[in-house]
Design an enzyme around this catalytic site. Structure first.
Site, mmCIF file in Angstrom:
data_model
loop_
_atom_site.group_PDB
_atom_site.id
_atom_site.type_symbol
_atom_site.label_atom_id
_atom_site.label_comp_id
_atom_site.label_asym_id
_atom_site.label_seq_id
_atom_site.Cartn_x
_atom_site.Cartn_y
_atom_site.Cartn_z
ATOM 1 C CE LYS A 163 -3.985 1.911 2.550
ATOM 2 N NZ LYS A 163 -4.926 1.688 3.666
ATOM 3 C CB SER B 180 -8.221 3.608 2.523
ATOM 4 O OG SER B 180 -7.411 3.010 3.522
ATOM 5 C CB SER C 125 -8.548 0.735 5.421
ATOM 6 O OG SER C 125 -9.243 1.936 5.236
HETATM 7 N N1 GLN Z 1 -13.348 4.399 6.045
HETATM 8 C C1 GLN Z 1 -12.718 4.754 7.275
HETATM 9 C C2 GLN Z 1 -12.193 6.180 7.196
HETATM 10 O O1 GLN Z 1 -12.366 6.757 6.194
HETATM 11 C C3 GLN Z 1 -11.626 3.779 7.608
HETATM 12 C C4 GLN Z 1 -10.420 3.959 6.814
HETATM 13 C C5 GLN Z 1 -9.265 3.113 7.266
HETATM 14 O O2 GLN Z 1 -9.427 2.064 7.896
HETATM 15 N N2 GLN Z 1 -8.078 3.605 6.967
HETATM 16 O O3 GLN Z 1 -11.641 6.698 8.098
#
Ligand code: GLN
Length: 451
Positions: free
Chosen positions: A56, A131, A155
Site C-alpha cells: 500500500k 482505503s 480499510s
Molecule cells: N473508512 C474509514 C475512514 O475513512 C476507515 C479507513 C481506514 O481504515 N483507513 O476513516
C-alpha cells in the site's frame, strides 16, 4: 495465481521468472488501476529480489516515492524502510509495486486517490472498497501473490470483502507501525490481504512482533500461528444479532448460510448484541479526525514532498496545504481541529474517549463468554462509482468494522460466497486481544467448510 505458501517453496530462478511474469500480467490489466504505477503508466517499483508482495502506498520502502495517494507527497522519496518491510526482506519477500488507496487512508472506496480510480475486478462499474482498494483489487485480479494494507477503521477488511479475498487486521500493537504513514495512531494497524486464510497467517507471522521503534508495540514474544493452524478446533462463536438485522437482504442470506455451516461443523453458536453502530461511527470519526489533524501538521511544505512557493512562511504553509490536500482530507482536518479546540474538547473529544471505553468493555463482556465474534463485514456488496456522494453515507460503510479498531481487537474478513448481484460477500471474525491463533483457526474452519 500461485499462493504465498507455494511461492515460499520456489527456487531463486523461479522467483525471478515469477516477477517477470507478474510484470507482464500487471501491464495487461492496466485498466484496473490497482497499482499506482498502472495509473501513472510507469514501471513497477521494486526493492530487493524476493517473492513479490504488493505494498500500500502509505508504507515506507526506501527509495520509493511513497505518497499515501496524495498530491502533497509528490516528489517525496522514503529514506528508510518500515519495520514490516525489513521483516519481509529477511524472510525472502520483497516489496513490489505501490497499491492505490484513498488519500491518506481516508475513505471506503479508493475514489479519493490523487491518481484516480481502481476498478473492482468482479465488476468494473463498482468500487474495490477502501482505503486499501488497490491491494485488494490486485490480489483478487491475480496480479499480486499477496499484499499489505493498513486498517484504521476497516480499510483492510472492507476492500477484501468487496473483492472476494482475505484481509486481516492484527491486535493493536501486534505489528509495528514504524514507517506507516500515520492517520489515526491509536487505531492504525498494518495487515495482510491474501488469496486464502493460510497465506494471511503466514504473512502475519512474518510482519508481527515487538519492536522498540514503535512505542505502542506490544512487548510480547510472537508465537507463530501459521505452524499451528487447526481448523478442527471447535469454538464458541457469538453472532451479533443487531448487526445481522441491519445488513441488506443479500448479505443476510449469505451470512445465514455461513452461520448454519459453522454450526453443522460443530462450533457452538450463541446470539449476542452490540451497542448501536451509530455510536461507533460518531466515536470513531471524532477520535480519528482529532488524531489525523495532529498527525497531518507535519505536511507543511518544508519537511516532505510538494511545496507551493510563496513570499513568506505563513503563506507557504497555507498554499501548500490548500493545494496539496484533497477535499476529504481537508474535511477531516477541520473536524479534528474543531473537536480538539478549547470549549469543544470536553463535549466531543473527551466524550468520544468515554464512548470508546464503553465499546471496548462491551466487546470484552461478549468475549468472556465466546471465543470469537461473527459479523458481516459490510452492510451491502460493492457499490457503483460515484453513488455515495454524501460523506456521511460513505462513513456508514464502516458500521461493522470500526468498533473493532476502537477496541484494539484482531479481526479477519473471509469470503463466504456471492450475493444475488454476483458480487462477493465477506464475513468477519473478531477475536480476543492477542488471540490471533483462535481467529485464524476459526477463519480456516469456515473457509474449508464453504469450499
Ligand atoms: N473508512 C474509514 C475512514 O475513512 C476507515 C479507513 C481506514 O481504515 N483507513 O476513516
Amino acid at each position: 495465481m500461485i499462493t504465498l505458501k507455494e511461492a515460499l517453496q520456489l527456487p531463486k530462478e523461479e522467483i525471478i521468472a515469477l516477477r517477470e511474469d507478474l510484470k507482464k500480467a500487471i501491464e495487461e490489466k492496466k485498466e484496473l488501476g490497482a497499482y499506482v504505477e498502472q495509473l501513472q503508466g510507469i514501471q513497477i517499483s521494486e526493492y530487493g529480489e524476493g517473492i513479490p508482495i504488493a505494498i500500500k502506498d502509505n508504507i515506507q520502502v526506501m527509495g520509493w516515492n511513497v505518497t499515501s495517494a496524495s498530491n502533497i507527497l509528490q516528489g517525496y522519496v522514503a529514506p528508510y524502510n518500515a519495520t514490516v518491510i525489513d521483516k519481509m526482506l529477511s524472510h525472502g519477500l520483497a516489496p513490489f509495486g505501490r497499491t492505490n488507496m484513498d488519500e491518506f487512508a481516508m475513505g471506503s472506496s479508493t475514489e479519493t486517490s490523487f491518481y484516480g480510480k481502481t476498478l473492482n475486478p468482479h465488476n468494473t462499474k463498482c468500487v474495490p472498497g477502501g482505503s486499501s482498494g488497490g491491494s485488494a483489487a490486485a490480489v483478487a485480479a491475480g496480479i499480486a501473490i499477496a499484499a499489505l494494507g493498513s486498517d484504521t477503521g476497516g480499510s483492510i477488511r472492507q476492500p477484501a470483502a468487496f473483492c472476494g479475498c482475505v484481509g486481516m487486521k492484527p491486535t493493536y500493537g501486534k505489528v509495528s507501525r514504524y514507517g506507516l504513514g500515520a492517520y489515526s495512531s491509536s487505531l492504525d494497524q498494518i495487515g495482510p490481504i491474501t488469496q486464502n486464510v493460510e497465506d494471511a497467517a503466514i504473512l502475519f507471522d512474518i510482519i508481527a512482533g515487538h519492536e522498540i521503534k514503535d512505542s505502542t508495540s506490544a512487548n510480547l514474544v510472537h508465537e507463530k500461528v501459521s505452524d499451528k493452524l487447526n481448523s478442527d478446533k471447535k469454538q464458541t462463536i457469538a453472532v451479533i444479532e443487531n448487526y445481522l438485522e441491519e445488513a441488506n437482504d443479500a448479505i443476510k442470506d449469505v451470512m445465514k448460510n455461513a452461520i448454519k455451516a459453522l454450526e453443522e461443523a460443530g462450533h457452538k453458536i450463541v446470539y449476542k448484541s452490540l451497542s448501536d453502530s451509530k455510536y461507533d461511527i460518531a466515536t470513531y470519526y471524532v477520535i480519528a479526525a482529532a488524531e489525523a489533524s495532529a498527525n497531518f501538521s507535519r505536511y507543511d511544505g518544508v519537511r516532505y514532498g510538494n511545496r507551493t512557493e510563496s513570499s513568506n512562511l505563513k503563506e507557504m504553509y497555507k498554499k501548500t496545504r490548500s493545494e496539496g490536500f484533497g477535499e476529504e482530507v481537508k474535511r477531516r482536518i477541520l473536524l479534528g481541529t474543531f473537536v480538539l479546540s478549547s470549549g469543544y474538547y470536553d463535549a466531543y473529544y473527551i466524550k468520544a474517549q468515554k464512548a470508546r471505553h464503553f465499546i471496548k468493555s462491551r466487546f470484552e463482556e461478549i468475549l468472556s463468554e465466546a471465543d470469537l465474534i461473527f459479523t458481516p463485514v459490510t452492510p451491502t456488496t460493492a457499490f457503483e462509482f460515484g453513488s455515495k456522494s454524501d460523506p456521511l453515507e460513505m462513513y456508514l460503510q464502516d458500521i461493522y468494522t470500526i468498533s473493532v479498531n476502537l477496541a484494539g481487537l484482531p479481526a479477519i474478513s473471509v469470503p463466504i460466497g456471492k450475493a444475488s448481484d454476483g458480487m462477493p460477500v465477506g464475513a468477519q471474525f473478531i477475536g480476543k486481544a492477542y488471540g490471533e491463533q483462535n481467529l485464524f483457526d476459526g477463519a480456516l474452519s469456515l473457509e474449508k467448510i464453504l469450499k
